[in-house]
Design an enzyme around this catalytic site. Structure first.
Site, PDB file in Angstrom:
ATOM      1  N   TYR A   1       0.828  -1.211   0.000  1.00 35.89           N
ATOM      2  CA  TYR A   1       0.000   0.000   0.000  1.00 35.89           C
ATOM      3  C   TYR A   1       0.869   1.271   0.000  1.00 35.89           C
ATOM      4  O   TYR A   1       0.625   2.223  -0.751  1.00 35.89           O
ATOM      5  CB  TYR A   1      -0.883  -0.055   1.244  1.00 35.89           C
ATOM      6  CG  TYR A   1      -1.845   1.074   1.439  1.00 35.89           C
ATOM      7  CD1 TYR A   1      -3.037   1.144   0.722  1.00 35.89           C
ATOM      8  CD2 TYR A   1      -1.581   2.068   2.383  1.00 35.89           C
ATOM      9  CE1 TYR A   1      -3.935   2.175   0.939  1.00 35.89           C
ATOM     10  CE2 TYR A   1      -2.478   3.104   2.597  1.00 35.89           C
ATOM     11  CZ  TYR A   1      -3.655   3.149   1.877  1.00 35.89           C
ATOM     12  OH  TYR A   1      -4.537   4.174   2.091  1.00 35.89           O
TER      13      TYR A   1
ATOM     14  N   LYS B   1       1.117   4.207  -2.723  1.00 34.39           N
ATOM     15  CA  LYS B   1       0.766   5.593  -2.372  1.00 34.39           C
ATOM     16  C   LYS B   1       1.937   6.551  -2.620  1.00 34.39           C
ATOM     17  O   LYS B   1       1.732   7.719  -2.956  1.00 34.39           O
ATOM     18  CB  LYS B   1       0.301   5.662  -0.914  1.00 34.39           C
ATOM     19  CG  LYS B   1      -1.051   4.986  -0.668  1.00 34.39           C
ATOM     20  CD  LYS B   1      -2.138   5.527  -1.586  1.00 34.39           C
ATOM     21  CE  LYS B   1      -3.540   5.257  -1.069  1.00 34.39           C
ATOM     22  NZ  LYS B   1      -4.583   5.707  -2.025  1.00 34.39           N
TER      23      LYS B   1
HETATM   24  P1  NAP Z   1     -13.406   2.959   1.873  1.00 31.42           P
HETATM   25  O1  NAP Z   1     -14.469   3.448   2.790  1.00 31.42           O
HETATM   26  O2  NAP Z   1     -13.123   1.480   1.839  1.00 31.42           O
HETATM   27  O3  NAP Z   1     -13.709   3.481   0.405  1.00 31.42           O
HETATM   28  C1  NAP Z   1     -12.918   3.064  -0.687  1.00 31.42           C
HETATM   29  C2  NAP Z   1     -13.809   3.014  -1.886  1.00 31.42           C
HETATM   30  O4  NAP Z   1     -13.047   2.591  -3.040  1.00 31.42           O
HETATM   31  C3  NAP Z   1     -14.916   2.019  -1.713  1.00 31.42           C
HETATM   32  O5  NAP Z   1     -16.135   2.664  -1.979  1.00 31.42           O
HETATM   33  C4  NAP Z   1     -14.594   0.958  -2.748  1.00 31.42           C
HETATM   34  O6  NAP Z   1     -15.759   0.433  -3.346  1.00 31.42           O
HETATM   35  C5  NAP Z   1     -13.857   1.721  -3.799  1.00 31.42           C
HETATM   36  N1  NAP Z   1     -13.068   0.833  -4.643  1.00 31.42           N
HETATM   37  C6  NAP Z   1     -12.138  -0.081  -4.253  1.00 31.42           C
HETATM   38  N2  NAP Z   1     -11.614  -0.696  -5.327  1.00 31.42           N
HETATM   39  C7  NAP Z   1     -12.223  -0.149  -6.416  1.00 31.42           C
HETATM   40  C8  NAP Z   1     -12.091  -0.352  -7.807  1.00 31.42           C
HETATM   41  N3  NAP Z   1     -11.220  -1.244  -8.312  1.00 31.42           N
HETATM   42  N4  NAP Z   1     -12.862   0.379  -8.644  1.00 31.42           N
HETATM   43  C9  NAP Z   1     -13.736   1.277  -8.156  1.00 31.42           C
HETATM   44  N5  NAP Z   1     -13.906   1.522  -6.836  1.00 31.42           N
HETATM   45  C10 NAP Z   1     -13.154   0.805  -5.992  1.00 31.42           C
HETATM   46  O7  NAP Z   1     -12.015   3.680   2.208  1.00 31.42           O
HETATM   47  P2  NAP Z   1     -11.632   5.221   2.454  1.00 31.42           P
HETATM   48  O8  NAP Z   1     -10.968   5.286   3.780  1.00 31.42           O
HETATM   49  O9  NAP Z   1     -12.754   6.132   2.166  1.00 31.42           O
HETATM   50  O10 NAP Z   1     -10.465   5.398   1.373  1.00 31.42           O
HETATM   51  C11 NAP Z   1     -10.537   6.317   0.292  1.00 31.42           C
HETATM   52  C12 NAP Z   1      -9.124   6.582  -0.199  1.00 31.42           C
HETATM   53  O11 NAP Z   1      -8.377   7.244   0.819  1.00 31.42           O
HETATM   54  C13 NAP Z   1      -8.323   5.316  -0.552  1.00 31.42           C
HETATM   55  O12 NAP Z   1      -7.523   5.564  -1.681  1.00 31.42           O
HETATM   56  C14 NAP Z   1      -7.460   5.112   0.668  1.00 31.42           C
HETATM   57  O13 NAP Z   1      -6.296   4.364   0.372  1.00 31.42           O
HETATM   58  C15 NAP Z   1      -7.160   6.548   1.051  1.00 31.42           C
HETATM   59  N6  NAP Z   1      -6.734   6.736   2.432  1.00 31.42           N
HETATM   60  C16 NAP Z   1      -7.618   6.629   3.454  1.00 31.42           C
HETATM   61  C17 NAP Z   1      -7.182   6.861   4.765  1.00 31.42           C
HETATM   62  C18 NAP Z   1      -8.134   6.827   5.915  1.00 31.42           C
HETATM   63  O14 NAP Z   1      -7.702   7.200   7.034  1.00 31.42           O
HETATM   64  N7  NAP Z   1      -9.380   6.394   5.755  1.00 31.42           N
HETATM   65  C19 NAP Z   1      -5.845   7.164   5.016  1.00 31.42           C
HETATM   66  C20 NAP Z   1      -4.976   7.273   3.948  1.00 31.42           C
HETATM   67  C21 NAP Z   1      -5.431   7.079   2.663  1.00 31.42           C
HETATM   68  P3  NAP Z   1     -16.424  -0.882  -2.783  1.00 31.42           P
HETATM   69  O15 NAP Z   1     -15.888  -1.168  -1.458  1.00 31.42           O
HETATM   70  O16 NAP Z   1     -17.850  -0.557  -2.774  1.00 31.42           O
HETATM   71  O17 NAP Z   1     -16.012  -1.899  -3.799  1.00 31.42           O
END
Ligand code: NAP
Length: 300
Positions: free
Chosen positions: A172, A176
């Site tokens: 990951y 990133k």
């Molecule tokens: P999340 O709630 O799991 O949302 C991620 C979304 O991405 C889900 O809706 C998922 O859809 C979708 N997704 C995954 N694979 C996909 C694909 N191949 N095509 C289309 N959609 C896809 O996670 P989040 O925390 O909101 O994360 C959003 C972004 O922020 C990610 O890139 C994550 O790495 C980054 N991030 C988050 C955090 C944090 O603290 N939350 C920290 C650093 C970075 P489904 O699950 O419905 O398939």
């Protein structure tokens, strides 16, 4: 007061849940028309179901906004192209692409499988490149047709896990950090067409992070509300942000910051003799800045 993104057309990948869902709702509240992309898979990326994207579309329509759902796997070349085409055929243009979709498959390096590595690299890196490529082709053609800057925005999603480094996330974090480099390079390439490219390293309590970082307290829920992350994305999506490109923003309930990139530190005269290297490295190490820890500060 006019919305910050009045009349703009935006795609948000992974817009069905978590941070992406909040981006969609805030963009729509600020006047944007939104393509809500979501694969609808499980937490590890398995399966597909348009449900989460449709729910967000319904929420936007209920508040009087315009939105459509898209079920593309963002790491699929042809599906990514069809997603860009859908925005243009539905709303007449595309102004903003937010690459937010992501999955986790955390494991220590010694235990990580090839499949866990490949899945994370594919969704994050190819899932950033494929939609960005097809959007960039569209924006370049538009720029050539009109002769005017397109005033478009590419907003990618990185993580402190990549730019600073988190144990248990070599797959990951590598993806990133790759997205950070992709952001800087594509910002330089696309400036001539009037496209800015920035990245956000968010922090929020979502399905992705709910198992990490200990018990879910009221304080964690509040500081982990994706509403703290969405404003920087919405502002970057707006026309107001035209002068800002190639930047990495950290955003959460605890911090709003610009993360600064790699710079050359101490230098020494090059040598062809490996025996001289020890002394040269020791000298450079005396003044080399430490790498940052997960809080963005020098490691102790
Ligand atoms: P999340 O709630 O799991 O949302 C991620 C979304 O991405 C889900 O809706 C998922 O859809 C979708 N997704 C995954 N694979 C996909 C694909 N191949 N095509 C289309 N959609 C896809 O996670 P989040 O925390 O909101 O994360 C959003 C972004 O922020 C990610 O890139 C994550 O790495 C980054 N991030 C988050 C955090 C944090 O603290 N939350 C920290 C650093 C970075 P489904 O699950 O419905 O398939």
């Amino acid at each position: 007061m006019a919305g910050l993104c009045e009349g703009r057309v935006a795609i948000v990948t992974g817009g069905g849940r978590g941070i992406g869902r909040e981006y969609c709702l805030m963009l729509a509240a600020e006047g944007a028309k939104v393509v809500v992309n979501d694969l609808g898979g499980a937490r590890d990326g398995v399966g597909a179901d348009l449900g989460p994207a449709d729910e967000v579309v319904n929420e936007i329509r209920a508040m009087g906004g315009e939105a459509v759902a898209n079920g593309a796997d963002v790491s699929d070349w042809d599906q990514a192209k069809a997603m860009i085409d859908q925005a243009v055929s539905t709303f007449g243009k595309l102004d903003v692409l937010i690459n937010n979709a992501g999955i986790l498959r955390d494991r220590m390096l010694v235990n990580m499988t090839e499949a866990e590595w490949d899945a994370v690299i594919k969704v994050h890196l190819k899932g950033t490149f494929a939609p960005a490529h097809h959007a960039a082709v569209y924006w370049r053609e538009l720029n050539k047709e009109t002769g005017a800057p397109v005033n478009a925005r590419l907003i990618n999603t990185s993580s402190v896990s990549g730019i600073y480094g988190n144990i248990g996330q070599t797959n990951y974090g590598a993806a990133k950090m790759g997205i950070a480099a992709f952001t800087i390079i594509s910002a330089r390439e696309l400036r001539r067409y009037g496209v800015t490219v920035n990245a956000i390293a968010p922090g929020a309590l979502t399905r992705l992070t709910e198992d990490l970082g200990g018990p879910i307290t009221e304080e964690r829920k509040e500081s982990g509300d994706p509403k703290w992350v969405a404003p920087i994305a919405v502002w970057l999506a707006s026309e107001e942000s035209a002068e800002v490109s190639g930047r990495m923003f950290e955003a959460s309930g605890n911090v709003l910051a610009i993360a600064e990139g790699w710079h050359r530190g101490p230098t020494a005269k090059p040598t062809k003799d490996p025996h001289e290297m020890g002394a040269k490295v020791a000298e450079m190490m005396k003044t080399a800045r430490k790498n940052a820890g997960m809080n963005g500060m020098d490691l102790d």
